[in-house]
Design a protein around this motif. Structure first.
Motif, mmCIF file in Angstrom:
data_model
loop_
_atom_site.group_PDB
_atom_site.id
_atom_site.type_symbol
_atom_site.label_atom_id
_atom_site.label_comp_id
_atom_site.label_asym_id
_atom_site.label_seq_id
_atom_site.Cartn_x
_atom_site.Cartn_y
_atom_site.Cartn_z
ATOM 1 N N ILE A 9 0.841 -1.207 0.000
ATOM 2 C CA ILE A 9 0.000 0.000 0.000
ATOM 3 C C ILE A 9 0.871 1.250 0.000
ATOM 4 C CG2 ILE A 9 -1.763 1.252 1.300
ATOM 5 C CD1 ILE A 9 -2.635 -1.519 2.381
ATOM 6 N N ASP A 10 1.954 1.228 0.752
ATOM 7 C CA ASP A 10 2.864 2.379 0.773
ATOM 8 C C ASP A 10 3.424 2.654 -0.622
ATOM 9 O OD1 ASP A 10 2.439 2.676 3.460
ATOM 10 O OD2 ASP A 10 4.378 1.870 4.086
ATOM 11 N N ALA A 11 3.756 1.589 -1.352
ATOM 12 C CA ALA A 11 4.281 1.771 -2.711
ATOM 13 C C ALA A 11 3.227 2.414 -3.617
ATOM 14 C CB ALA A 11 4.723 0.434 -3.285
ATOM 15 N N ILE A 12 1.965 1.977 -3.479
ATOM 16 C CA ILE A 12 0.884 2.578 -4.268
ATOM 17 C C ILE A 12 0.713 4.045 -3.895
ATOM 18 C CG2 ILE A 12 -1.610 2.531 -4.673
ATOM 19 C CD1 ILE A 12 -1.443 -0.539 -4.182
ATOM 20 N N LEU A 13 0.788 4.346 -2.606
ATOM 21 C CA LEU A 13 0.640 5.736 -2.168
ATOM 22 C C LEU A 13 1.770 6.609 -2.710
ATOM 23 C CD1 LEU A 13 -0.503 5.180 1.531
ATOM 24 C CD2 LEU A 13 -1.863 6.205 -0.303
ATOM 25 N N ARG A 14 2.990 6.099 -2.688
ATOM 26 C CA ARG A 14 4.105 6.896 -3.228
ATOM 27 C C ARG A 14 3.906 7.181 -4.711
ATOM 28 N NH1 ARG A 14 7.067 3.486 0.246
ATOM 29 N NH2 ARG A 14 7.564 2.056 -1.493
ATOM 30 N N ASP A 15 3.455 6.153 -5.439
ATOM 31 C CA ASP A 15 3.183 6.364 -6.873
ATOM 32 C C ASP A 15 2.105 7.427 -7.076
ATOM 33 O OD1 ASP A 15 5.040 4.445 -7.489
ATOM 34 O OD2 ASP A 15 3.576 2.846 -7.881
ATOM 35 N N THR A 16 1.078 7.363 -6.243
ATOM 36 C CA THR A 16 -0.042 8.307 -6.380
ATOM 37 C C THR A 16 0.388 9.727 -6.017
ATOM 38 O OG1 THR A 16 -1.595 6.530 -5.859
ATOM 39 C CG2 THR A 16 -2.403 8.790 -5.646
#
Length: 588
Positions: A9-16
């Motif tokens: 989830i953290d990786a998705i948030l960083r991308d977003t």
């Protein structure tokens, strides 16, 4: 390879955040404190808005809109001043659960990379039986040993026996008065090979308190004890041989208690084993000006600028040159770091020893022995009776550990008989079940909550099969195994865990949190974190089992999916209990 859900989830948030041109410093998620609202929550919109001089709700709205397009989320919403709430998509839960199920370490990451951690716990004194005061050190130390090994540390567990102090002189001088004709007291001692101790274990355990009391009230007896202690430490061959016999006798009983608790030691070294290293260590410390004379004694000044209160110096040697508890601990620490190469040295010892270990650790740092070593005192509170005071026997004395454990097993046997569990077991198997349940009750009570707090040892409550107890968790494991056994007997197949309803999602989320629970328990040196996690997982499974028929599900694929959830939960719960040092019975 397992990828933690939070990391995904953290990786998705960083991308977003990056896609929206926002800094990623606060692009991270935490488990939502209100699971009825969301699985995870991101609070990064507010600090990001402050950095950019923008409105947090505007940033949260933009992030929410972007995240809502991601297939990894079932639902995303913003709330309040800028909180972002996220429900995980069943497909992501299924994928992560499959990874966890097939990871041989159940997701626990390798943090130690083969480095050495030494755990000093137990700390029994030779010639004294283990008592209730040893319980917490043994139970907490064993759990930490298991968790560190799970994280890839090479662990050495050392009991660090108290076998070289005044108590030995008290014993030998008392024996000399009682039986002066014993060969060990002859003017010229003639070694006769392996000779048994001149007393039984029961006699030894009665002899020491009587000798200690005599020394307390009679200066002549104390002088005799000190003389024998000095002679022993100086190498008197007769006293050395007698000391070895008494040490062996005492250790046999203590090792039975260790075994009853399921505690494993790699080393059973004592204060005696480090004595040859003390003189060279003191010489080195004096030569470098780290140890200095003060009132004819040797001390190490461990005070530092900025200390909130004055820290007394470490007393290294008395006026008569005798070494002390601190001397022995410092020399042992030097061996563990310089000779063994330990990168962590943990002391699981009563919280009342906090000042002592602060002095020892500071002295080691001043000597340059711990620059890249983590030294930690893992303190703990007391075991209390139902009156809230330190646990005592009915006669008001300190309870022997063996008696305490026997009482737990007896109470467990009574509860098993009353409940009807194990009714079809043979007597030997039923006795083994009582032992496992009794030990689970003791250990879970000891490990639950903050280790710095004391806890009430109430056997009636601890051996209950309901509520926050070890037997409750054992029963949850046994029930899961029973479901899987019945499924196998009827030809059912364990499939892939694909959640469809909320109870299933919550169960998988709980299973997926296992690696983080272990990591947090080790980070804080708090086995209670893992104990609380295990209890929460058992509760989640209970709700799932009540709401989601497993073998009774009408659709084959649904039965296969729910069996997979049972299988994963059983593995995680059993592994949690194993790391806590709790055995799981095959049947109950």
């Amino acid at each position: 390879m397992f990828h933690p859900l939070t990391a995904r989830i953290d990786a998705i948030l960083r991308d977003t955040f990056s896609a929206l041109g926002l800094p990623t410093a606060h692009a991270c998620a935490v488990a939502c404190g209100r699971p009825e609202l969301a699985d995870f929550q991101c609070n990064g919109a507010m600090p990001t808005a402050k950095m950019l001089g923008r409105q947090p709700r505007d940033i949260a709205a933009a992030l929410t809109a972007h995240l809502s397009t991601r297939p990894e989320f079932f639902a995303v919403s913003s709330a309040g001043p800028g909180f972002i709430n996220m429900r995980i998509a069943p497909s992501l839960l299924a994928e992560a659960a499959a990874e966890l199920l097939h990871d041989e370490h159940l997701g626990v990451a390798d943090q130690g990379h083969g480095q050495l951690a030494v755990i000093d716990f137990g700390g029994p004194n030779v010639a004294k039986p283990l008592h209730v005061g040893h319980l917490r050190s043994l139970v907490i130390g064993e759990s930490l040993r298991r968790m560190l090994k799970a994280q890839g540390w090479r662990v050495i567990a050392d009991a660090h026996l108290g076998d070289w102090g005044l108590q030995m002189g008290m014993l030998t001088s008392a024996l000399r008065r009682r039986q002066p004709e014993l060969p060990w007291f002859a003017p010229v001692f003639q070694a006769a090979g392996q000779v048994a101790a001149p007393v039984t274990l029961d006699e030894l355990e009665r002899l020491y308190p009587a000798a200690a009391e005599a020394c307390r009230v009679d200066p002549e007896r104390m002088a005799e004890a000190r003389a024998d202690t000095a002679a022993l430490q100086a190498g008197d061959p007769g006293l050395r041989d007698l000391w070895r016999a008494l040490r062996t006798l005492s250790l046999q009983a203590q090792q039975r208690d260790f075994s009853a608790l399921g505690v494993t030691f790699d080393l059973l070294l004592g204060e005696s084993d480090v004595q040859p290293a003390i003189a060279p260590m003191i010489e080195d410390l004096c030569r470098r000006g780290i140890a200095v004379e003060s009132d004819a004694a040797l001390i190490i000044d461990v005070a530092r600028p900025g200390d909130g209160k004055a820290l007394p110096p470490l007393l290294l040697a008395k006026q008569d040159g005798a070494s002390l508890y601190a001397t022995t601990d410092l020399a042992t620490l030097l061996q563990r770091t310089a000779q063994l190469g330990a990168k962590r040295v943990l002391y699981v010892v009563d919280q009342r020893q906090l000042l002592h270990f602060e002095q020892v650790f500071r002295a080691a740092a001043k000597a340059g022995w711990s620059a890249d070593v983590e030294l930690r005192h893992i303190g703990f509170g007391t075991v209390n009776g139902v009156d809230g005071k330190p646990y005592k026997t009915r006669q008001g004395g300190v309870a022997r550990l063996a008696d305490l454990l026997d009482a737990a097993v007896e109470k467990a046997a009574e509860r098993i008989d009353d409940s009807g569990y194990g009714a079809d077991l043979a007597p030997a198997a039923k006795a083994d079940l009582a032992r496992q349940v009794g030990m689970a009750a003791v250990k879970f009570a000891d490990l639950s909550g903050d280790r710095l707090s004391g806890y009430v040892f109430d056997l009636d409550r601890l051996v209950s099969f309901e509520g926050r107890t070890g037997p409750y968790l054992q029963y949850a494991c046994v029930r899961i195994r029973s479901v899987l056994r019945k499924a196998a007997e009827s030809g059912e197949v364990v499939g892939a865990a694909v959640p469809e309803v909320r109870a299933e999602c919550e169960l998988l989320l709980a299973c997926l949190a296992f690696p983080e629970a272990v990591a947090e328990a080790v980070r804080l040196y708090q086995p209670g974190v893992l104990a609380e996690y295990a209890f929460g997982l058992a509760q989640r499974f209970s709700r799932f089992y009540a709401e989601c028929p497993v073998l009774g599900a009408a659709i084959v694929t649904q039965r296969a999916s729910r069996l997979a959830m049972c299988h994963l939960t059983g593995m995680v719960l059993a592994r949690s209990l194993e790391l806590l040092g709790i055995d799981v019975p095959e049947r109950m």
